[in-house]
Design a protein around this motif. Sequence first.
Motif, PDB file in Angstrom:
ATOM      1  N   GLY A  12       1.591  -1.464  -0.299  1.00  0.00           N
ATOM      2  CA  GLY A  12       0.037  -0.261  -0.528  1.00  0.00           C
ATOM      3  C   GLY A  12       0.384   1.167  -0.234  1.00  0.00           C
ATOM      4  O   GLY A  12       2.283   1.499  -0.103  1.00  0.00           O
ATOM      5  N   PRO A  13      -0.044   2.548  -0.218  1.00  0.00           N
ATOM      6  CA  PRO A  13       0.614   3.536   0.017  1.00  0.00           C
ATOM      7  C   PRO A  13       1.749   3.892   1.080  1.00  0.00           C
ATOM      8  O   PRO A  13       1.610   3.308   2.927  1.00  0.00           O
ATOM      9  CB  PRO A  13      -0.116   5.225   0.095  1.00  0.00           C
ATOM     10  N   ARG A  14       2.921   3.920   1.347  1.00  0.00           N
ATOM     11  CA  ARG A  14       3.967   4.444   2.384  1.00  0.00           C
ATOM     12  C   ARG A  14       3.963   5.149   3.189  1.00  0.00           C
ATOM     13  O   ARG A  14       3.990   4.504   4.689  1.00  0.00           O
ATOM     14  CB  ARG A  14       5.818   4.619   1.502  1.00  0.00           C
ATOM     15  N   SER A  15       2.984   5.987   3.065  1.00  0.00           N
ATOM     16  CA  SER A  15       2.661   6.879   4.265  1.00  0.00           C
ATOM     17  C   SER A  15       1.376   6.051   5.190  1.00  0.00           C
ATOM     18  O   SER A  15       1.531   6.366   6.218  1.00  0.00           O
ATOM     19  CB  SER A  15       1.822   8.559   3.846  1.00  0.00           C
ATOM     20  N   ASP A  16       0.685   4.935   5.088  1.00  0.00           N
ATOM     21  CA  ASP A  16      -0.231   4.293   5.122  1.00  0.00           C
ATOM     22  C   ASP A  16       0.522   3.487   5.763  1.00  0.00           C
ATOM     23  O   ASP A  16      -0.319   2.778   7.200  1.00  0.00           O
ATOM     24  CB  ASP A  16      -1.422   3.555   4.248  1.00  0.00           C
ATOM     25  N   ILE A  17       1.842   3.226   6.015  1.00  0.00           N
ATOM     26  CA  ILE A  17       2.269   1.594   6.414  1.00  0.00           C
ATOM     27  C   ILE A  17       2.169   1.762   8.172  1.00  0.00           C
ATOM     28  O   ILE A  17       0.970   0.729   8.642  1.00  0.00           O
ATOM     29  CB  ILE A  17       3.789   1.282   6.751  1.00  0.00           C
ATOM     30  N   ASP A  18       1.813   2.462   8.783  1.00  0.00           N
ATOM     31  CA  ASP A  18       1.515   2.753  10.434  1.00  0.00           C
ATOM     32  C   ASP A  18      -0.298   2.497  10.750  1.00  0.00           C
ATOM     33  O   ASP A  18      -0.206   1.912  12.161  1.00  0.00           O
ATOM     34  CB  ASP A  18       1.923   3.836  10.901  1.00  0.00           C
ATOM     35  N   ARG A  19      -1.104   3.228  10.145  1.00  0.00           N
ATOM     36  CA  ARG A  19      -2.396   2.615  10.081  1.00  0.00           C
ATOM     37  C   ARG A  19      -2.198   1.251   9.911  1.00  0.00           C
ATOM     38  O   ARG A  19      -3.441   0.658  10.431  1.00  0.00           O
ATOM     39  CB  ARG A  19      -3.250   3.433   9.037  1.00  0.00           C
ATOM     40  N   VAL A  20      -2.469   0.964   9.083  1.00  0.00           N
ATOM     41  CA  VAL A  20      -2.602  -0.721   8.562  1.00  0.00           C
ATOM     42  C   VAL A  20      -2.342  -1.934   9.405  1.00  0.00           C
ATOM     43  O   VAL A  20      -2.835  -2.697   9.622  1.00  0.00           O
ATOM     44  CB  VAL A  20      -1.635  -1.190   7.513  1.00  0.00           C
ATOM     45  N   THR A  21      -0.198  -1.429   9.861  1.00  0.00           N
ATOM     46  CA  THR A  21      -0.321  -2.221  11.184  1.00  0.00           C
ATOM     47  C   THR A  21      -0.933  -2.019  12.190  1.00  0.00           C
ATOM     48  O   THR A  21      -1.241  -3.042  12.924  1.00  0.00           O
ATOM     49  CB  THR A  21       1.626  -1.430  11.283  1.00  0.00           C
ATOM     50  N   ASP A  22      -1.320  -1.371  12.766  1.00  0.00           N
ATOM     51  CA  ASP A  22      -1.943  -0.808  14.161  1.00  0.00           C
ATOM     52  C   ASP A  22      -3.990  -1.175  13.927  1.00  0.00           C
ATOM     53  O   ASP A  22      -4.398  -1.728  14.788  1.00  0.00           O
ATOM     54  CB  ASP A  22      -1.878   0.693  14.377  1.00  0.00           C
ATOM     55  N   ASN A  44      13.599  -2.908  -7.801  1.00  0.00           N
ATOM     56  CA  ASN A  44      14.006  -2.101  -6.831  1.00  0.00           C
ATOM     57  C   ASN A  44      13.765  -2.018  -5.510  1.00  0.00           C
ATOM     58  O   ASN A  44      12.293  -1.271  -5.355  1.00  0.00           O
ATOM     59  CB  ASN A  44      13.175  -1.381  -7.960  1.00  0.00           C
ATOM     60  N   LEU A  45      13.610  -2.747  -4.589  1.00  0.00           N
ATOM     61  CA  LEU A  45      13.407  -2.730  -3.502  1.00  0.00           C
ATOM     62  C   LEU A  45      14.291  -2.683  -2.721  1.00  0.00           C
ATOM     63  O   LEU A  45      15.574  -2.459  -2.357  1.00  0.00           O
ATOM     64  CB  LEU A  45      13.318  -4.017  -2.929  1.00  0.00           C
ATOM     65  N   ARG A  46      14.233  -1.273  -1.596  1.00  0.00           N
ATOM     66  CA  ARG A  46      14.341  -0.793  -1.345  1.00  0.00           C
ATOM     67  C   ARG A  46      14.173  -0.732   0.468  1.00  0.00           C
ATOM     68  O   ARG A  46      13.380  -0.716   0.910  1.00  0.00           O
ATOM     69  CB  ARG A  46      14.667   1.226  -1.351  1.00  0.00           C
ATOM     70  N   PRO A  47      14.867  -1.018   1.647  1.00  0.00           N
ATOM     71  CA  PRO A  47      15.047  -0.832   2.622  1.00  0.00           C
ATOM     72  C   PRO A  47      14.059   0.808   3.128  1.00  0.00           C
ATOM     73  O   PRO A  47      14.687   1.871   2.556  1.00  0.00           O
ATOM     74  CB  PRO A  47      16.258  -0.967   3.814  1.00  0.00           C
ATOM     75  N   PHE A  48      13.632   0.145   4.709  1.00  0.00           N
ATOM     76  CA  PHE A  48      12.466   1.822   5.210  1.00  0.00           C
ATOM     77  C   PHE A  48      14.267   2.554   5.962  1.00  0.00           C
ATOM     78  O   PHE A  48      14.869   1.767   6.653  1.00  0.00           O
ATOM     79  CB  PHE A  48      12.023   1.452   5.898  1.00  0.00           C
ATOM     80  N   TYR A 278       4.998   0.665  -0.059  1.00  0.00           N
ATOM     81  CA  TYR A 278       5.901  -0.482   1.242  1.00  0.00           C
ATOM     82  C   TYR A 278       4.938  -1.392   0.670  1.00  0.00           C
ATOM     83  O   TYR A 278       3.768  -2.163   0.547  1.00  0.00           O
ATOM     84  CB  TYR A 278       5.085  -0.517   2.985  1.00  0.00           C
ATOM     85  N   ILE A 279       6.264  -2.782   1.696  1.00  0.00           N
ATOM     86  CA  ILE A 279       6.316  -4.060   0.975  1.00  0.00           C
ATOM     87  C   ILE A 279       6.230  -5.151   2.083  1.00  0.00           C
ATOM     88  O   ILE A 279       7.421  -4.782   3.260  1.00  0.00           O
ATOM     89  CB  ILE A 279       6.898  -4.869  -0.098  1.00  0.00           C
ATOM     90  N   LEU A 280       4.992  -5.668   3.371  1.00  0.00           N
ATOM     91  CA  LEU A 280       5.324  -6.638   3.932  1.00  0.00           C
ATOM     92  C   LEU A 280       4.866  -8.015   3.277  1.00  0.00           C
ATOM     93  O   LEU A 280       4.013  -8.320   2.635  1.00  0.00           O
ATOM     94  CB  LEU A 280       4.946  -5.849   5.137  1.00  0.00           C
TER      95      LEU A 280
END
Length: 640
Positions: A12-22, A44-48, A278-280
């Motif tokens: 999903g969008p990078r800025s949305d990772i906290d919402r999805v996790t929580d 083209n994977l990159r780390p946070f 982001y990708i988890l």
Amino acid sequence: MIVKMKFVSITGPRSDIDRVTDLYLSRYEIQLEHAMSELKTVDNLRPFVEVNPYKDALTKATQYVGLLKNQNVEPDTSMGLDDMFEVVRSANHDYLEFEANKDQLKRKREELREKQKMIAPFRPLNCDLHEVLRYKYIKYRFGRISTEYHHRMEKYLLEDLGAVFVEGERDESFVYGAYFVAQGEAHKVDAVFKSLHFERIELPDVYEGTPDAAYHELEKEIAGIGKQIEDVDAAAGDMLAGRAAKLVAAKKRLEDLASNFDVRKLAARVEDNQEDYYILCGWMAETDVEKFLHEIKDDDKIFVVVEDDHDNYFGEPPTKLNNPKVFKPFEMFIQMYGLPAHDEMDPTVFVALTYTFIFGVMFGDVGQGLCLLIGGAIIYKVKKAPLAGIISTAGIFSTIFGFMFGSFFGFEDVIEPIWIRPIEHMTKLPFIGKLNTVFVVAVAFGMGIILLSMVFHIINALRAHDKGDALFDVNGVAGLVFYGSAVATIVLFMTGNSTPAGIVLAVMFGLPLLLILFKEPLTKKLEKKAAKSEEGIGMFLVQGFFELFETLLSYFSNTLSFVRIGAFAVSHAAMMQVVLQLAGAESGSPNWIVVVLGNAFVCGMEGLIVGIQVLRLEYYEMFSRFYKGTGRKFQPYNEK
């Protein structure tokens, strides 16, 4: 049983990772894998690279909650995130002020202690220090001299020096004190005392009255400062107690947020057409995946892919065991040996049934079995210790076989045996003669367990798609046919029935052994691989012969290993007979103290030995035939 796992990729969008996790992931058990190494098909994977903004606040909140006298308060859930940061910040500000005040008091106390330590050796001196330190016509020197030189000074020099030495306290090495001398003689006396290694101690002019009075005055000041420090601690504690509900709530929420933010360590970023995603990825139970997918079906900011192709990720699925509560404690034995891989069968139920059954046979006593049952159940209820649950379950079978053997705390005249008394009952066998019945039954039981273990081996091999191992292994179909034929022949012979003809026996025994001998080339043939031997045919046959001989010996030794079941059943009865003889039970009025202590000793010592011996049978005679235990534990990221 093993919970079936699914590999999921969440994006999903990078800025949305906290919402999805929580909102989602914190409520499901998911073992996150490192996306940078797991996803092979994504470019083209990159780390946070981000610093966790909740760590510092969480550290402070944890510190202050830990200082609370009562941490079991109802958390204040009405606060927002900004309020939580403000609670921690203000508590930290106020607490640091208390700490600064306390540090200042501690430094003052240390200064007073140093002054007290300096004046302490001179307490016996009866003089006003303030006046002495202002003498104009008499020179004074405070200090210490070693006991050896002090003795010489008193004996040879003091009368001729024109000086007075006033002694203070002394210890094993030194004598403390001060000498007084007229100004005109000061240089000569100083030189003499210097030659005697007199160590001068400079006393500051800060003392009032005698050294003893100054010492006690300092002691009062030190005690007063200690009381002030206690008052500061109490004030700091009251300040934190007044904010306890908010601090506890802040700590709990910040723990979740910090843990959720750390998900970034396992996530990857993908930039595509100016958009940042982001990708988890990780493993979830199949039932959780279904619930998760149903819950996010209307959320357009999250996209989930359930992978069914093993080529899309590395590694094997982790293992999560899910057995009924009665079998749950026995998972401890499985974990000690090694968790099953995802394509293996879970042996927990098998271990639970065989372990408790064998334990009961080897330790059959109604009274002692009830003690194990009740004691283990109480400990398991209170401490949730798996071993206590195992002991309690084993006590059930000990009680059952106590009735079968007619034993109650070692007394064999209280209840009649439903089956036999192990120490007395004998069975007559052809060729062998009379043999203890429990020995015969133990060996027969062992044969059945070995055959069952071979069936399990075949099942596991088929699950792993290893047809060669399933067909030609010593524990595969070939081994099952050979050992089963041997068992059938022995049973027919011992029961007085006719055995198969020689030709039939030759086929029953010979063909499986040949299949075992040529397992390697037959497996390669089955897998359509070139069956070449690097060592040559001769060396292959020689090595195969000795391996086959070792296999035959292992069949024999593994079978006889189960004799220990009967041996311990007999030895338990024999040990209890010894206890009763020592207690004088034959006279009709036993010493009950000896009976109780003897039962406690036998129950503890033999219970421990039997438990270890049964576990040995499980691991070496059963597990080694069908179980590898190469799985890895399922570890959800949000596991507390």
